[in-house]
Write a protein that holds these residues in place. Structure first.
Motif, PDB file in Angstrom:
ATOM      1  N   GLU A 199       2.387   1.749  -3.396  1.00  0.00           N
ATOM      2  CA  GLU A 199       1.362   2.195  -4.337  1.00  0.00           C
ATOM      3  C   GLU A 199       1.043   3.674  -4.136  1.00  0.00           C
ATOM      4  O   GLU A 199       0.791   4.401  -5.106  1.00  0.00           O
ATOM      5  N   ARG A 200       1.062   4.145  -2.892  1.00  0.00           N
ATOM      6  CA  ARG A 200       0.740   5.549  -2.599  1.00  0.00           C
ATOM      7  C   ARG A 200       1.978   6.444  -2.640  1.00  0.00           C
ATOM      8  O   ARG A 200       1.887   7.639  -2.362  1.00  0.00           O
ATOM      9  N   TYR A 207      -7.082  -4.470   2.841  1.00  0.00           N
ATOM     10  CA  TYR A 207      -6.002  -3.623   2.313  1.00  0.00           C
ATOM     11  C   TYR A 207      -6.437  -3.026   0.976  1.00  0.00           C
ATOM     12  O   TYR A 207      -5.943  -3.419  -0.087  1.00  0.00           O
ATOM     13  N   PRO A 208      -7.342  -2.079   0.986  1.00  0.00           N
ATOM     14  CA  PRO A 208      -7.922  -1.561  -0.262  1.00  0.00           C
ATOM     15  C   PRO A 208      -6.928  -0.833  -1.156  1.00  0.00           C
ATOM     16  O   PRO A 208      -7.153  -0.740  -2.366  1.00  0.00           O
ATOM     17  N   ASP A 209      -5.826  -0.311  -0.575  1.00  0.00           N
ATOM     18  CA  ASP A 209      -4.871   0.435  -1.394  1.00  0.00           C
ATOM     19  C   ASP A 209      -3.766  -0.427  -1.977  1.00  0.00           C
ATOM     20  O   ASP A 209      -2.960   0.055  -2.778  1.00  0.00           O
ATOM     21  N   GLU A 245       0.833  -1.205   0.000  1.00  0.00           N
ATOM     22  CA  GLU A 245       0.000   0.000   0.000  1.00  0.00           C
ATOM     23  C   GLU A 245       0.867   1.253   0.000  1.00  0.00           C
ATOM     24  O   GLU A 245       0.580   2.216  -0.720  1.00  0.00           O
ATOM     25  N   GLN A 246       1.931   1.249   0.806  1.00  0.00           N
ATOM     26  CA  GLN A 246       2.806   2.422   0.850  1.00  0.00           C
ATOM     27  C   GLN A 246       3.530   2.627  -0.475  1.00  0.00           C
ATOM     28  O   GLN A 246       3.699   3.769  -0.926  1.00  0.00           O
ATOM     29  N   GLN A 289      -4.709  -4.809  -6.354  1.00  0.00           N
ATOM     30  CA  GLN A 289      -5.529  -6.016  -6.347  1.00  0.00           C
ATOM     31  C   GLN A 289      -4.905  -7.124  -7.171  1.00  0.00           C
ATOM     32  O   GLN A 289      -5.052  -8.309  -6.851  1.00  0.00           O
TER      33      GLN A 289
END
Length: 502
Positions: A272-273, A418-420, A269-270, A423
């Motif tokens: 990706e962001r 974990y939506p961020d 997630e991190q 997928q």
């Protein structure tokens, strides 16, 4: 003091450093390297799978995952190796901090004596509350609450009721903290996100020493142990923290690094962001290096115990890992990963392997060998000594070595939590399959997503240039890894969250 009668086949001490990758073992495990310099060392040992259940099942059966069928989160783990050794007259012991190599999967059932050390239990000489609760959950399908109440009824008749009650209280507190967020913020391992924070390698080592001291030498022993130091969470002693990252960390900082950086999906997630702090990644690597040193120190203590108990001359010691670990680097396939999800990188598949005994001459095996071949070695240990180690060449797979990444299940629950995280990565990790084959310097990968990869010495090569026997093998293995997708129950999800996998 145990004396050697000279009439038994050799004892076997089988040590698994969970999630320990090859390169970090070579760099940071000084005692392991001392052993390898005078014994049999495998330069390219390959894990049969990328995570604990299928890899342990392969080692204890001699089969790849598509044949033994253990690869879902809720699958049981059969141990035919233990049964065979028992029939051969071995007393079998197990000491495991791994939540899968435990009572929750039936892994313990064939051992004569087994202790689970990965729970929140405070006292080794109290009842194994975590292990007993896991067994009840596995056998009866009870809830955690029902399992703990069942254990409570057994406490008064246990060998040490007060310490057993203390163990039960610690385990129950952890279960309550998992459901009440304010409790989980308390800076104590009992209330930590998972029971991994309560694990100590000292418990493993003390349990093993006790078993060895009480063993009746009329029978040989097989002793398996799984140390979880090199599996997240990473929390080496403060002296090793200062050595590897230049400072000692507070408990809250250790939890942050382990839960937000070292964990697969929060890391993803991190990334990706674009929020990842690379200094955090370096700290995780330093903590991991410290854990390699930690578990290596315990190996040295076990070796010393064999010496002091008069067992070293008659004991074969095997040290390896069930799989390795990505530590935030970009692998040879161009994927940046943390942990051992959605990856068949060399950091995950290549593991240390040493076979030690005072009679063996130093030997380095450069060919690729699968850990599933240890099954054959354990069933004929006399041959190892009679041949002065030459028989290990028979462990080298004729033609090729294979590894498999089967589907685990739990996709939708993980995406929801974990939506961020990408997928596609989650589906790759939990619903897709990968097959890997090695031979003559080549590594070939085929995935159910359609990805095909080939390389030599970690350098990508045209897939069409790869040996046909390798490309045919990975395609065959893909077809054999049937989806057979089955959903996870609410109880399954709860257990996996407690283990830190979801």
């Amino acid at each position: 003091m145990i004396t050697d009668t000279g009439d038994n086949p050799p004892n076997i001490l089988f040590v698994v450093w969970d999630a320990c990758r090859y390169d970090y073992a070579v760099e940071h495990a000084s005692f392991l390297n001392k052993l390898r310099s005078s014994n049999i060392w495998f330069e390219h040992a390959v894990a049969p799978s990328t995570w604990s259940p299928p890899s342990h099942a392969s080692i204890f059966s001699g089969k790849l995952p598509h044949k033994h069928g253990t690869y879902r989160f809720t699958d049981s783990i059969d141990t035919p190796l233990v049964s065979e050794l028992s029939r051969e007259g071995y007393t079998t012991y197990g000491v495991s901090a791994n939540g899968f190599a435990s009572q929750r999967t039936g892994f313990d059932e064939d051992f004569d004596h087994f202790r689970y050390t990965g729970g929140r239990d405070l006292f080794l000489n109290g009842m194994d509350v975590s292990g007993n609760a896991q067994r009840i959950l596995n056998n009866e399908g009870s809830s955690h609450k029902e399992a703990l109440l069942d254990v409570l009824r057994r406490v008064p008749t246990s060998d040490n009721p007060l310490k057993s009650l203390a163990n039960l209280s610690a385990v129950a507190a952890g279960e309550i903290a998992a459901k009440l967020e304010p409790l989980s913020r308390l800076p104590h391992p009992v209330f930590a996100p998972t029971s991994d924070y309560s694990y100590s390698p000292e418990t493993n080592t003390r349990a093993i020493k006790s078993m060895l001291a009480s063993h009746d030498n009329d029978e040989p022993f097989f002793l398996f142990t799984n140390y979880m130091d090199t599996h997240r969470c990473y929390k080496p002693p403060e002296a090793l923290q200062r050595k590897h990252i230049g400072r000692s960390l507070s408990y809250s900082e250790l939890v942050r690094l382990n839960e937000e950086v070292a964990a697969t999906w929060p890391f993803a997630e991190q990334v990706e962001r674009s929020e990842l702090d690379e200094s955090d990644v370096e700290d995780v690597r330093g903590l991991y290096a410290g854990e390699v040193e930690t578990v290596d120190g315990h190996l040295q203590r076990l070796y010393h115990t064999l010496e002091t108990e008069g067992l070293l001359e008659d004991t074969i010691v095997v040290v390896t890992a069930d799989h390795g670990e990505n530590l935030g680097e970009t692998d040879e396939m161009g994927r940046r990963r943390m942990g051992h999800e959605a990856s068949v990188s060399e950091a995950v598949l290549r593991v240390p392997l040493v076979i030690a005994h005072p009679q063996l001459e130093a030997r380095t095996v450069s060919q690729t060998v699968s850990l599933k071949k240890l099954y054959e070695l354990f069933l004929s240990p006399e041959q190892l000594l009679d041949s002065n180690g030459r028989c290990v060449l028979g462990l080298v797979d004729s033609g090729l070595t294979a590894s498999q990444y089967p589907p685990k299940g739990g996709v939708e629950d993980t995406i929801e939590k974990y939506p961020d995280a990408p997928q596609s990565d989650i589906r790759h990790a939990l619903a897709e399959r990968s097959a890997v084959a090695y031979d003559d310097g080549w590594k070939v990968v085929a995935e159910s997503t359609g990805v095909r990869w080939a390389g030599t010495d970690d350098t990508k090569q045209p897939y069409s240039a790869a040996p046909e026997r390798l490309t045919a093998t990975v395609q065959e293995h893909l077809s054999q890894l049937e989806e057979a997708d089955r959903g996870l129950t609410d109880q399954d999800i709860q257990q996996l969250e407690a283990l830190g996998y979801i």
